[in-house]
Design a protein around this motif. Structure first.
Motif, short mmCIF file in Angstrom:
data_model
loop_
_atom_site.label_atom_id
_atom_site.label_comp_id
_atom_site.label_asym_id
_atom_site.label_seq_id
_atom_site.Cartn_x
_atom_site.Cartn_y
_atom_site.Cartn_z
N LEU A 61 0.82 -1.21 0.00
CA LEU A 61 0.00 0.00 0.00
C LEU A 61 0.85 1.27 0.00
CD1 LEU A 61 -2.84 -1.03 2.49
CD2 LEU A 61 -3.10 -0.55 0.04
N ARG A 62 2.10 1.15 0.43
CA ARG A 62 2.98 2.32 0.47
C ARG A 62 3.70 2.54 -0.86
NH1 ARG A 62 4.02 0.12 5.77
NH2 ARG A 62 5.92 -0.93 5.01
N ARG A 63 3.52 1.64 -1.82
CA ARG A 63 4.21 1.75 -3.10
C ARG A 63 3.29 2.33 -4.17
NH1 ARG A 63 8.80 -1.50 -3.80
NH2 ARG A 63 9.39 -2.74 -1.96
N ASP A 64 3.91 2.78 -5.28
CA ASP A 64 3.09 3.20 -6.41
C ASP A 64 2.51 1.95 -7.08
OD1 ASP A 64 4.79 2.55 -9.06
OD2 ASP A 64 6.16 3.19 -7.47
N ALA A 65 1.53 2.17 -7.97
CA ALA A 65 0.76 1.04 -8.51
C ALA A 65 1.64 0.04 -9.26
CB ALA A 65 -0.34 1.57 -9.44
N LEU A 66 2.52 0.50 -10.14
CA LEU A 66 3.34 -0.42 -10.91
C LEU A 66 4.33 -1.16 -10.02
CD1 LEU A 66 4.24 -1.59 -13.62
CD2 LEU A 66 5.83 0.34 -13.85
N SER A 67 4.94 -0.44 -9.10
CA SER A 67 5.90 -1.07 -8.18
C SER A 67 5.21 -2.13 -7.33
CB SER A 67 6.55 0.00 -7.30
OG SER A 67 7.38 -0.59 -6.34
N ALA A 68 3.98 -1.84 -6.88
CA ALA A 68 3.24 -2.80 -6.07
C ALA A 68 2.90 -4.06 -6.87
CB ALA A 68 1.96 -2.15 -5.53
N ALA A 69 2.46 -3.86 -8.12
CA ALA A 69 2.14 -5.01 -8.96
C ALA A 69 3.37 -5.88 -9.20
CB ALA A 69 1.56 -4.53 -10.29
N LYS A 70 4.49 -5.23 -9.45
CA LYS A 70 5.74 -5.97 -9.66
C LYS A 70 6.15 -6.73 -8.40
CE LYS A 70 10.49 -5.22 -11.29
NZ LYS A 70 11.46 -4.22 -11.77
N GLU A 71 5.93 -6.10 -7.24
CA GLU A 71 6.30 -6.72 -5.97
C GLU A 71 5.42 -7.94 -5.68
OE1 GLU A 71 8.74 -6.70 -2.46
OE2 GLU A 71 8.86 -5.68 -4.39
N VAL A 72 4.14 -7.87 -6.05
CA VAL A 72 3.25 -9.02 -5.87
C VAL A 72 3.78 -10.21 -6.65
CG1 VAL A 72 0.95 -9.94 -6.40
CG2 VAL A 72 1.17 -7.68 -5.37
N LEU A 73 4.21 -9.96 -7.88
CA LEU A 73 4.76 -11.04 -8.71
C LEU A 73 6.00 -11.65 -8.05
CD1 LEU A 73 4.14 -12.32 -11.49
CD2 LEU A 73 5.83 -10.76 -12.48
N TYR A 74 6.82 -10.81 -7.46
CA TYR A 74 8.03 -11.27 -6.77
C TYR A 74 7.67 -12.15 -5.57
CZ TYR A 74 12.04 -10.88 -3.58
OH TYR A 74 13.06 -11.15 -2.70
N HIS A 75 6.68 -11.71 -4.78
CA HIS A 75 6.27 -12.49 -3.60
C HIS A 75 5.63 -13.83 -4.01
CE1 HIS A 75 7.27 -9.86 -0.28
NE2 HIS A 75 6.73 -8.83 -0.91
N LEU A 76 4.86 -13.80 -5.11
CA LEU A 76 4.26 -15.05 -5.59
C LEU A 76 5.33 -16.05 -5.99
CD1 LEU A 76 1.21 -13.97 -7.82
CD2 LEU A 76 1.16 -15.04 -5.57
N ASP A 77 6.38 -15.58 -6.62
CA ASP A 77 7.46 -16.46 -7.04
C ASP A 77 8.10 -17.14 -5.82
OD1 ASP A 77 9.49 -17.09 -9.44
OD2 ASP A 77 10.66 -16.68 -7.64
N ILE A 78 8.38 -16.37 -4.78
CA ILE A 78 8.97 -16.93 -3.56
C ILE A 78 8.00 -17.92 -2.90
CG2 ILE A 78 9.78 -16.38 -1.24
CD1 ILE A 78 10.80 -13.73 -2.34
N TYR A 79 6.74 -17.51 -2.81
CA TYR A 79 5.71 -18.31 -2.14
C TYR A 79 5.55 -19.68 -2.79
CZ TYR A 79 0.99 -19.58 -0.52
OH TYR A 79 -0.09 -20.23 0.00
N PHE A 80 5.37 -19.69 -4.12
CA PHE A 80 5.12 -20.96 -4.79
C PHE A 80 6.40 -21.79 -4.97
CE2 PHE A 80 1.26 -18.68 -6.40
CZ PHE A 80 0.35 -19.50 -5.77
N SER A 81 7.53 -21.14 -5.12
CA SER A 81 8.79 -21.90 -5.22
C SER A 81 9.04 -22.70 -3.95
CB SER A 81 9.96 -20.95 -5.48
OG SER A 81 9.85 -20.36 -6.75
N SER A 82 8.75 -22.09 -2.79
CA SER A 82 8.95 -22.81 -1.54
C SER A 82 7.90 -23.90 -1.36
CB SER A 82 8.92 -21.85 -0.35
OG SER A 82 7.64 -21.52 0.03
N GLN A 83 6.65 -23.65 -1.79
CA GLN A 83 5.60 -24.67 -1.70
C GLN A 83 5.91 -25.87 -2.57
OE1 GLN A 83 1.50 -23.88 -2.12
NE2 GLN A 83 1.32 -22.86 -0.15
#
Length: 439
Positions: free
Chosen positions: A9-31
């Motif tokens: 919520l503290r990031r701009d829209a594009l940066s936040a969307a990019k960060e979500v993709l980054y977190h998803l990669d970490i989340y599913f790679s570990s799963q």
């Protein structure tokens, strides 16, 4: 996930969307390290819907599409790519689906333009496991981009034939679901038709790729794309003479064709489409003749009909209705051509085991159609017992043996015990189908 959300919520829209993709990669790679098929829970989906599908302007969306293309290109693990793609674009049945589908269409369109094969492969898997209405929406977006908006851009789409045959197969299946020739608006554009005919004519086996690389379940799911586009392509070939005749009928003005309509209808265009459908019909028959060997290899002969009898019923009903509707226009030649193609398709499909039905079923189905010599011959075909023990008595017998050039195999391994059995095809992610053009 709540901590991640507060951070986003503290990031701009594009940066936040990019960060979500980054977190998803970490989340599913570990799963994926602990479970081969991780479950996508609500948390990641909610983050996607809040920060990827709702908040971007046009420029930010374009930048995000480029980020996504690069991510899928650079991600080396196919399992991670597939689950990220699925979590991004699997329909959830909520208001975010419109944004989700819009972004998917643009991503796949960009992947076609810059030849991002990993994205196309993920899209092929997505088309295979997503309900038909969503597949049709993606197909329409690609057709609009490459066959309607910019003249000549179809050449870009045409080139993915060698890059991702699997995507091409699924694209053809979804396009035949979209364009069913039930109205003038649902006749495929000439550029699209020409591209698909060129693909299939160059190698008819293209339309079998999904079938040959997919583990076959006992009951195929209802509401999803079929394993092959064969039913849709048969519908195109059979209905096209009548659909184009109906289109001419609607162009009539006060009993004659005006100069403007004659110019717009394009006699040359109609001739081109007629030749293309003839070429397509030949390719479809070639594929049907190949199928006996593939079905036998997979031990599915007599057990799996790739062309469902239930799907032939509406086709025959549409032909009957169109024949009645067009009769006053002296459409006997078009009706005869449609029925000839139907008879040929039914005959070869049944002889190869792609269509499972009894001759009584066939007689009942075709009883309302106008008389056609070839169709009558198919309906009352020779009486002989099928050599396949898998087929119950009364099923349509073999009429022709496929030519040797199509790689046919003996009717059943039991009849030739000296011959080695062939292993069934299994789907291995990341392993491409051996795709060689016929010369």
């Amino acid at each position: 996930m709540s901590d991640i959300r507060h951070s986003l919520l503290r990031r701009d829209a594009l940066s936040a969307a990019k960060e979500v993709l980054y977190h998803l990669d970490i989340y599913f790679s570990s799963q994926l390290q602990s479970a081969p098929l991780p479950i996508v829970d609500k948390g990641p989906v909610e983050l996607l819907e809040e920060f990827v599908f709702q908040r971007l302007n046009s420029l930010q969306e374009l930048q995000l599409l480029e980020i996504m293309c690069n991510y899928f290109q650079e991600q080396t693990k196919d399992s991670v790519r597939q689950i990220i793609f699925s979590s991004l674009f699997s329909p959830q049945g909520n208001k975010a689906d419109d944004s989700r589908m819009g972004l998917l269409g643009k991503l796949v369109s960009m992947a076609v333009a810059v030849c991002r094969i990993p994205v196309l492969e993920c899209a092929a898997s997505w088309l295979q496991r997503t309900p038909v209405p969503y597949c049709v929406r993606l197909a329409r977006a690609l057709v609009d981009d490459y066959c309607c908006l910019v003249p000549g851009s179809v050449q870009t789409l045409k080139q993915i034939f060698s890059a991702s045959p699997r995507f091409c197969c699924q694209f053809i299946t979804s396009v035949t679901a979209l364009y069913d020739l039930s109205s003038d608006d649902l006749i495929p554009p000439l550029d699209l038709l020409e591209m698909i005919v060129t693909w299939i004519f160059e190698d008819p086996r293209l339309i079998l790729i999904t079938f040959l690389n997919t583990p076959i379940a006992a009951n195929l799911p209802i509401g999803f794309l079929e394993l092959t586009p064969l039913t849709g392509l048969i519908r195109w070939c059979v209905k096209s003479p009548l659909a184009y005749k109906r289109k001419k009928k609607l162009s009539l003005s006060n009993g004659h064709i005006s100069t403007k309509v004659a110019k717009d209808s394009g006699v040359g265009t109609d001739l081109d489409s007629h030749l293309l459908y003839s070429k397509l019909h030949l390719s479809v028959l070639q594929v049907l003749m190949m199928l006996q060997g593939h079905l036998t290899e997979k031990n599915l002969y007599g057990r799996l009909g790739l062309i469902l009898f239930d799907h032939m019923v509406p086709l025959v009903e549409e032909i009957s209705r169109l024949a009645d509707e067009l009769n006053p226009l002296n459409a006997s030649r078009e009706v005869e051509l449609a029925l000839d193609r139907l008879a040929q398709a039914l005959q070869v499909a049944m002889a190869s085991g792609a269509l499972l039905c009894t001759r009584d079923d066939l007689r009942t189905l075709c009883s309302r159609l106008p008389h056609n010599n070839l169709l009558q011959l198919v309906i009352s075909g020779p009486v002989q017992q099928s050599p396949h023990a898998a087929l119950p008595p009364g099923f349509y017998p073999h009429i022709h043996t496929p030519p040797l050039g199509y790689g046919a195999v003996p009717p059943h391994p039991a009849a030739h015990p000296a011959l080695p059995t062939h292993p069934g095809h299994t789907f291995l992610s990341g392993v491409t189908f051996p795709f060689r053009p016929i010369r």
